[in-house]
Design a protein around this motif. Structure first.
Motif, short mmCIF file in Angstrom:
data_model
loop_
_atom_site.label_atom_id
_atom_site.label_comp_id
_atom_site.label_asym_id
_atom_site.label_seq_id
_atom_site.Cartn_x
_atom_site.Cartn_y
_atom_site.Cartn_z
N CYS A 14 -19.61 47.14 89.52
CA CYS A 14 -19.62 45.82 90.16
C CYS A 14 -18.28 45.52 90.82
N MET A 15 -17.21 45.88 90.18
CA MET A 15 -15.89 45.67 90.77
C MET A 15 -15.72 46.50 92.04
N PHE A 16 -16.19 47.73 92.02
CA PHE A 16 -16.11 48.57 93.20
C PHE A 16 -16.92 47.99 94.35
N ILE A 17 -18.10 47.49 94.07
CA ILE A 17 -18.94 46.91 95.11
C ILE A 17 -18.29 45.66 95.70
N ILE A 18 -17.71 44.84 94.87
CA ILE A 18 -17.05 43.63 95.35
C ILE A 18 -15.85 43.96 96.22
N VAL A 19 -15.05 44.91 95.79
CA VAL A 19 -13.88 45.32 96.58
C VAL A 19 -14.32 45.95 97.89
N PHE A 20 -15.37 46.73 97.85
CA PHE A 20 -15.88 47.37 99.06
C PHE A 20 -16.38 46.33 100.06
N MET A 21 -17.09 45.33 99.59
CA MET A 21 -17.59 44.28 100.49
C MET A 21 -16.44 43.45 101.06
N ILE A 22 -15.45 43.15 100.26
CA ILE A 22 -14.30 42.39 100.76
C ILE A 22 -13.54 43.19 101.81
N PHE A 23 -13.35 44.46 101.56
CA PHE A 23 -12.65 45.31 102.51
C PHE A 23 -13.42 45.40 103.84
N ASN A 24 -14.72 45.53 103.77
CA ASN A 24 -15.52 45.64 105.00
C ASN A 24 -15.53 44.34 105.79
N THR A 25 -15.62 43.22 105.11
CA THR A 25 -15.60 41.96 105.84
C THR A 25 -14.24 41.70 106.48
N LEU A 26 -13.18 41.99 105.77
CA LEU A 26 -11.85 41.81 106.36
C LEU A 26 -11.63 42.76 107.54
N ASN A 27 -12.11 43.96 107.40
CA ASN A 27 -11.97 44.93 108.48
C ASN A 27 -12.79 44.51 109.70
N TYR A 28 -13.95 43.96 109.49
CA TYR A 28 -14.80 43.55 110.62
C TYR A 28 -14.23 42.33 111.34
N PHE A 29 -13.77 41.34 110.60
CA PHE A 29 -13.33 40.10 111.23
C PHE A 29 -11.90 40.16 111.72
N ASN A 30 -11.12 41.13 111.32
CA ASN A 30 -9.75 41.23 111.82
C ASN A 30 -9.66 41.99 113.14
N PHE A 31 -10.62 42.84 113.42
CA PHE A 31 -10.56 43.66 114.63
C PHE A 31 -11.79 43.38 115.49
N MET A 32 -11.68 42.30 116.29
CA MET A 32 -12.74 41.98 117.24
C MET A 32 -12.28 42.47 118.61
N TYR A 33 -12.98 43.45 119.15
CA TYR A 33 -12.56 44.06 120.40
C TYR A 33 -13.24 43.37 121.58
#
Length: 51
Positions: A14-33
């Motif tokens: 569960c911790m891995f899934i939460i960290v993975f989702m947080i990382f993906n959302t931050l990566n998606y919203f920080n780099f809008m091309y």
């Protein structure tokens, strides 16, 4: 105790899934091309050669 092992694996998963989702959302919203195709389309000048 070996009986508590599945609970630890479940919390780790569960911790891995939460960290993975947080990382993906931050990566998606920080780099809008911005598309370069829309910028060049607006600068295109047309020339009417028939008149």
């Amino acid at each position: 105790m070996p009986q508590m092992s599945p609970m630890n694996w479940l919390s780790l998963f569960c911790m891995f899934i939460i960290v993975f989702m947080i990382f993906n959302t931050l990566n998606y919203f920080n780099f809008m091309y911005v598309s370069k195709k829309t910028i060049t389309k607006n600068l295109k000048k047309t020339f009417n050669w028939k008149w």
